[in-house]
Design a protein around this motif. Structure first.
Motif, PDB file in Angstrom:
ATOM      1  N   GLU A 113     -18.188 -42.166   8.649  1.00  8.09           N
ATOM      2  CA  GLU A 113     -18.932 -43.590   8.022  1.00  8.09           C
ATOM      3  C   GLU A 113     -18.607 -44.821   7.030  1.00  8.09           C
ATOM      4  OE1 GLU A 113     -22.825 -42.398   6.819  1.00  8.09           O
ATOM      5  OE2 GLU A 113     -22.241 -40.494   8.484  1.00  8.09           O
ATOM      6  N   GLN A 114     -17.254 -45.414   7.508  1.00  9.44           N
ATOM      7  CA  GLN A 114     -16.821 -46.605   6.099  1.00  9.44           C
ATOM      8  C   GLN A 114     -17.377 -46.589   5.381  1.00  9.44           C
ATOM      9  OE1 GLN A 114     -15.022 -49.687   9.360  1.00  9.44           O
ATOM     10  NE2 GLN A 114     -13.328 -48.178   9.219  1.00  9.44           N
ATOM     11  N   PRO A 115     -18.839 -47.065   5.193  1.00  6.25           N
ATOM     12  CA  PRO A 115     -19.403 -47.404   4.604  1.00  6.25           C
ATOM     13  C   PRO A 115     -19.491 -46.411   3.356  1.00  6.25           C
ATOM     14  CG  PRO A 115     -20.668 -48.431   6.861  1.00  6.25           C
ATOM     15  CD  PRO A 115     -19.181 -47.002   7.215  1.00  6.25           C
ATOM     16  N   SER A 116     -19.606 -44.917   3.830  1.00  3.45           N
ATOM     17  CA  SER A 116     -20.047 -44.076   3.324  1.00  3.45           C
ATOM     18  C   SER A 116     -18.394 -43.757   2.250  1.00  3.45           C
ATOM     19  CB  SER A 116     -20.282 -42.851   3.981  1.00  3.45           C
ATOM     20  OG  SER A 116     -21.110 -41.412   2.879  1.00  3.45           O
ATOM     21  N   VAL A 117     -17.581 -43.909   2.894  1.00  2.00           N
ATOM     22  CA  VAL A 117     -16.367 -43.238   2.348  1.00  2.00           C
ATOM     23  C   VAL A 117     -16.545 -44.713   1.462  1.00  2.00           C
ATOM     24  CG1 VAL A 117     -13.839 -43.358   2.147  1.00  2.00           C
ATOM     25  CG2 VAL A 117     -14.978 -42.847   3.836  1.00  2.00           C
ATOM     26  N   GLN A 118     -16.356 -46.177   1.112  1.00  4.82           N
ATOM     27  CA  GLN A 118     -15.886 -46.558   0.405  1.00  4.82           C
ATOM     28  C   GLN A 118     -17.151 -46.838  -0.350  1.00  4.82           C
ATOM     29  OE1 GLN A 118     -16.497 -49.872   3.196  1.00  4.82           O
ATOM     30  NE2 GLN A 118     -14.809 -51.125   2.585  1.00  4.82           N
ATOM     31  N   ALA A 119     -18.692 -46.709  -0.024  1.00  6.95           N
ATOM     32  CA  ALA A 119     -18.844 -46.314  -1.876  1.00  6.95           C
ATOM     33  C   ALA A 119     -18.911 -45.525  -2.734  1.00  6.95           C
ATOM     34  CB  ALA A 119     -20.705 -46.010  -0.691  1.00  6.95           C
ATOM     35  N   THR A 120     -18.115 -44.300  -1.536  1.00  5.67           N
ATOM     36  CA  THR A 120     -18.341 -42.886  -2.523  1.00  5.67           C
ATOM     37  C   THR A 120     -17.006 -43.242  -3.432  1.00  5.67           C
ATOM     38  OG1 THR A 120     -18.619 -41.472  -0.827  1.00  5.67           O
ATOM     39  CG2 THR A 120     -17.389 -40.509  -3.031  1.00  5.67           C
ATOM     40  N   PHE A 121     -16.064 -44.097  -3.202  1.00  6.52           N
ATOM     41  CA  PHE A 121     -15.056 -44.818  -3.879  1.00  6.52           C
ATOM     42  C   PHE A 121     -15.124 -45.197  -4.863  1.00  6.52           C
ATOM     43  CE2 PHE A 121     -11.509 -44.368  -0.517  1.00  6.52           C
ATOM     44  CZ  PHE A 121     -11.169 -42.181  -0.709  1.00  6.52           C
ATOM     45  N   GLU A 122     -16.197 -46.685  -5.094  1.00 11.27           N
ATOM     46  CA  GLU A 122     -16.228 -47.593  -5.586  1.00 11.27           C
ATOM     47  C   GLU A 122     -17.108 -46.543  -6.975  1.00 11.27           C
ATOM     48  OE1 GLU A 122     -18.298 -50.529  -3.315  1.00 11.27           O
ATOM     49  OE2 GLU A 122     -16.523 -50.769  -2.457  1.00 11.27           O
ATOM     50  N   ARG A 123     -18.295 -45.992  -6.261  1.00 10.92           N
ATOM     51  CA  ARG A 123     -19.107 -45.037  -7.696  1.00 10.92           C
ATOM     52  C   ARG A 123     -18.983 -43.967  -8.198  1.00 10.92           C
ATOM     53  NH1 ARG A 123     -24.500 -45.217  -3.122  1.00 10.92           N
ATOM     54  NH2 ARG A 123     -24.584 -47.142  -2.685  1.00 10.92           N
ATOM     55  N   HIS A 124     -17.475 -42.943  -7.841  1.00  6.77           N
ATOM     56  CA  HIS A 124     -17.332 -42.293  -8.607  1.00  6.77           C
ATOM     57  C   HIS A 124     -16.043 -41.543  -9.457  1.00  6.77           C
ATOM     58  CE1 HIS A 124     -21.485 -41.211  -7.210  1.00  6.77           C
ATOM     59  NE2 HIS A 124     -20.964 -41.079  -5.930  1.00  6.77           N
ATOM     60  N   GLU A 125     -15.033 -43.045  -8.887  1.00  8.94           N
ATOM     61  CA  GLU A 125     -13.605 -42.760  -8.899  1.00  8.94           C
ATOM     62  C   GLU A 125     -13.741 -42.262 -10.836  1.00  8.94           C
ATOM     63  OE1 GLU A 125      -9.578 -42.997 -10.452  1.00  8.94           O
ATOM     64  OE2 GLU A 125     -10.863 -42.168  -8.624  1.00  8.94           O
ATOM     65  N   VAL A 126     -14.579 -43.474 -11.429  1.00  8.41           N
ATOM     66  CA  VAL A 126     -14.526 -43.459 -13.208  1.00  8.41           C
ATOM     67  C   VAL A 126     -14.869 -41.505 -14.019  1.00  8.41           C
ATOM     68  CG1 VAL A 126     -14.683 -44.248 -15.037  1.00  8.41           C
ATOM     69  CG2 VAL A 126     -14.288 -45.585 -13.984  1.00  8.41           C
ATOM     70  N   ALA A 127     -16.473 -41.733 -12.807  1.00  8.23           N
ATOM     71  CA  ALA A 127     -16.950 -40.402 -13.349  1.00  8.23           C
ATOM     72  C   ALA A 127     -15.648 -38.991 -12.731  1.00  8.23           C
ATOM     73  CB  ALA A 127     -18.451 -39.940 -13.060  1.00  8.23           C
ATOM     74  N   ALA A 128     -15.512 -39.003 -11.692  1.00  6.12           N
ATOM     75  CA  ALA A 128     -14.261 -38.351 -11.379  1.00  6.12           C
ATOM     76  C   ALA A 128     -13.089 -37.723 -11.999  1.00  6.12           C
ATOM     77  CB  ALA A 128     -13.924 -38.297  -9.851  1.00  6.12           C
ATOM     78  N   ARG A 129     -12.150 -39.051 -12.391  1.00  9.06           N
ATOM     79  CA  ARG A 129     -11.296 -38.343 -13.487  1.00  9.06           C
ATOM     80  C   ARG A 129     -11.707 -38.327 -15.357  1.00  9.06           C
ATOM     81  NH1 ARG A 129      -5.715 -39.890 -13.174  1.00  9.06           N
ATOM     82  NH2 ARG A 129      -5.981 -40.422 -10.725  1.00  9.06           N
ATOM     83  N   LYS A 130     -12.944 -38.826 -15.137  1.00  8.83           N
ATOM     84  CA  LYS A 130     -13.184 -38.462 -16.815  1.00  8.83           C
ATOM     85  C   LYS A 130     -13.379 -36.608 -16.398  1.00  8.83           C
ATOM     86  CE  LYS A 130     -16.026 -39.555 -20.189  1.00  8.83           C
ATOM     87  NZ  LYS A 130     -17.578 -40.385 -20.571  1.00  8.83           N
ATOM     88  N   ALA A 131     -13.880 -36.222 -15.303  1.00  5.97           N
ATOM     89  CA  ALA A 131     -14.013 -35.190 -15.636  1.00  5.97           C
ATOM     90  C   ALA A 131     -13.172 -33.771 -15.075  1.00  5.97           C
ATOM     91  CB  ALA A 131     -15.686 -34.591 -14.514  1.00  5.97           C
ATOM     92  N   GLY A 132     -11.934 -34.602 -14.147  1.00  3.31           N
ATOM     93  CA  GLY A 132     -10.528 -33.765 -14.033  1.00  3.31           C
ATOM     94  C   GLY A 132     -11.529 -32.976 -12.690  1.00  3.31           C
ATOM     95  N   VAL A 133     -11.880 -33.754 -11.704  1.00  3.75           N
ATOM     96  CA  VAL A 133     -12.534 -33.237 -10.511  1.00  3.75           C
ATOM     97  C   VAL A 133     -11.850 -34.311  -9.466  1.00  3.75           C
ATOM     98  CG1 VAL A 133     -14.102 -31.797 -11.091  1.00  3.75           C
ATOM     99  CG2 VAL A 133     -14.553 -34.414 -10.609  1.00  3.75           C
ATOM    100  N   ALA A 134     -11.658 -33.436  -8.444  1.00  3.15           N
ATOM    101  CA  ALA A 134     -11.222 -34.254  -7.059  1.00  3.15           C
ATOM    102  C   ALA A 134     -12.210 -34.770  -6.562  1.00  3.15           C
ATOM    103  CB  ALA A 134     -10.377 -33.363  -6.509  1.00  3.15           C
ATOM    104  N   ILE A 135     -12.577 -35.840  -5.887  1.00  8.21           N
ATOM    105  CA  ILE A 135     -13.655 -36.233  -5.039  1.00  8.21           C
ATOM    106  C   ILE A 135     -12.656 -36.752  -3.631  1.00  8.21           C
ATOM    107  CG2 ILE A 135     -15.567 -38.142  -4.329  1.00  8.21           C
ATOM    108  CD1 ILE A 135     -16.214 -37.370  -7.214  1.00  8.21           C
ATOM    109  N   ILE A 136     -13.126 -36.460  -2.505  1.00  5.86           N
ATOM    110  CA  ILE A 136     -12.246 -36.709  -1.113  1.00  5.86           C
ATOM    111  C   ILE A 136     -13.126 -36.916   0.006  1.00  5.86           C
ATOM    112  CG2 ILE A 136     -10.900 -35.988   0.355  1.00  5.86           C
ATOM    113  CD1 ILE A 136      -9.447 -34.364  -1.430  1.00  5.86           C
ATOM    114  N   PRO A 137     -13.331 -38.275  -0.043  1.00  8.40           N
ATOM    115  CA  PRO A 137     -14.675 -38.653   1.039  1.00  8.40           C
ATOM    116  C   PRO A 137     -14.003 -38.340   2.404  1.00  8.40           C
ATOM    117  CG  PRO A 137     -13.949 -40.434   0.381  1.00  8.40           C
ATOM    118  CD  PRO A 137     -13.539 -39.144  -0.713  1.00  8.40           C
ATOM    119  N   ALA A 138     -13.946 -38.221   4.029  1.00  7.01           N
ATOM    120  CA  ALA A 138     -13.678 -38.155   5.428  1.00  7.01           C
ATOM    121  C   ALA A 138     -12.828 -36.631   5.635  1.00  7.01           C
ATOM    122  CB  ALA A 138     -13.082 -39.654   5.733  1.00  7.01           C
ATOM    123  N   MET A 139     -12.275 -35.339   4.571  1.00  7.61           N
ATOM    124  CA  MET A 139     -12.137 -34.580   4.581  1.00  7.61           C
ATOM    125  C   MET A 139     -12.127 -33.848   5.907  1.00  7.61           C
ATOM    126  SD  MET A 139      -9.295 -33.958   2.863  1.00  7.61           S
ATOM    127  CE  MET A 139      -7.341 -33.470   4.222  1.00  7.61           C
TER     128      MET A 139
END
Length: 347
Positions: A113-139
């Motif tokens: 789903e395209q909307p799910s991928v876009q929302a995951t990037f937009e909502r979680h990039e800052v928090a994921a980088r701060k936490a030092g974890v990878a968040i990968i949609p559509a893998m």
């Protein structure tokens, strides 16, 4: 059946699988076991987890629903990563990604789903980088595979003029989850046109291509999935268009088409697929073709290879990112050799 809710010590060998009793989830659990990892099977219903045969295989089972943050937190306790196989992902991805961030663990899913991928990037990039974890949609097959193929075939190119992706299926016997997602996902599909994400033009464009056996001459219609927002996130290109074979489109749109039927001991269906990627830069053209069996089953080695590389720190970056921004695409595809054949050529 008793659901284990104890907070075990986190280990790099434990991987939670949400939607473990679903069609793709079962392939993922089996693949994790094959790789020596320890799946934690998570589902909405204890009886369905038992019916999937997990307790008899020594697999820890936990019950949770995405609407309950506390239940999700308990279910992810002790895991080093979570693989979300529970679609539609527009309903589940955000809650599970947030739970992963609370737990400080990696998150991956298999959304188309395209909307799910876009929302995951937009909502979680800052928090994921701060936490030092990878968040990968559509893998999975839709999304991640095309992203890796594009990166591999572009190689040293820093940009492309055009990228075209053509997905051929000799049949598409959709799961119930695929049908439910299709009914709910009514967002307009996006492509890259003139360097910008834009709705696909209507009527959608068509292409004809000659693919290796058993496909031969195939007709395609523009129908992009989650690969577009993945690739557009990190690849500079003026045009990016993705096409699905008319055979597959006919099957998935026919309500009488049956679900997949297993033809071997692994549970795979007989379905064959080919993914062709053509990139152009000026007068130069490069082509890569990947082939394999069963789009649902092949998502398991793809996403489990990703998890294994993340846990071994064989990654380029952290944060909410497309696969090819985190992994070496050529090395990753080579590791899928038993499940995927890949051929690159200049045209």
């Amino acid at each position: 059946m008793t659901i284990d809710k104890t907070d075990i010590t986190k280990t790099t060998q434990s991987v939670a699988v949400l939607g473990a009793n679903g069609h793709t989830g079962r392939f993922v659990v089996t693949e994790l076991l094959r790789r020596g990892l320890k799946p934690i099977a998570i589902g909405r219903n204890a009886e369905r987890l038992a019916a999937a045969g997990f307790p008899g295989r020594g697999i820890q089972c936990r019950e949770a629903v995405v609407e309950d943050d506390e239940a999700l937190d308990r279910a992810l306790a002790g895991a080093a990563a979570v693989i979300n196989c529970a679609g539609p992902f527009m309903d589940t991805a955000d809650a599970v990604a947030r739970a992963a961030l609370r737990a400080g663990i990696h998150y991956l899913d298999v959304t188309a789903e395209q909307p799910s991928v876009q929302a995951t990037f937009e909502r979680h990039e800052v928090a994921a980088r701060k936490a030092g974890v990878a968040i990968i949609p559509a893998m999975g097959f839709y999304g991640g595979l095309a992203d890796l193929l594009v990166a591999a075939v572009m190689d040293e190119w820093e940009h492309a003029d055009t990228i075209e992706i053509r997905v051929a299926l000799d049949s598409w016997l959709p799961t119930r989850g695929t049908r439910v997602t299709g009914e709910k996902n009514t967002a307009r599909r996006l492509a890259v046109s003139g360097g910008q994400l834009e709705p696909v033009h209507q009527p959608p464009a068509e292409r004809v291509s000659i693919l290796p056996a058993p496909f031969g001459r195939q007709t395609f219609v523009e129908l992009p999935f989650s690969e577009v927002p993945l690739i557009a996130r990190h690849v500079r290109t003026k045009e990016l268009h993705s096409f699905l074979s008319t055979i597959a489109l006919r099957d998935v749109r026919d309500p009488s088409t049956p679900p997949p039927q297993a033809v071997d001991e692994t549970g795979r269906s007989a379905q064959r697929f080919a993914v062709e990627v053509i990139v152009a830069q000026g007068d130069m053209r490069r082509r890569i073709v990947a082939q394999g069996q069963d789009i649902y089953a092949v998502s398991a080695p793809i996403i489990c290879e990703a998890v294994q590389r993340i846990l071994s720190r064989d990654i380029r970056d952290v944060g909410a990112k497309p696969p090819a921004a985190i992994f070496n695409a050529a090395s990753f595809l080579q590791a899928l050799g038993p499940d995927l054949s890949v051929e690159i050529s200049e045209t």
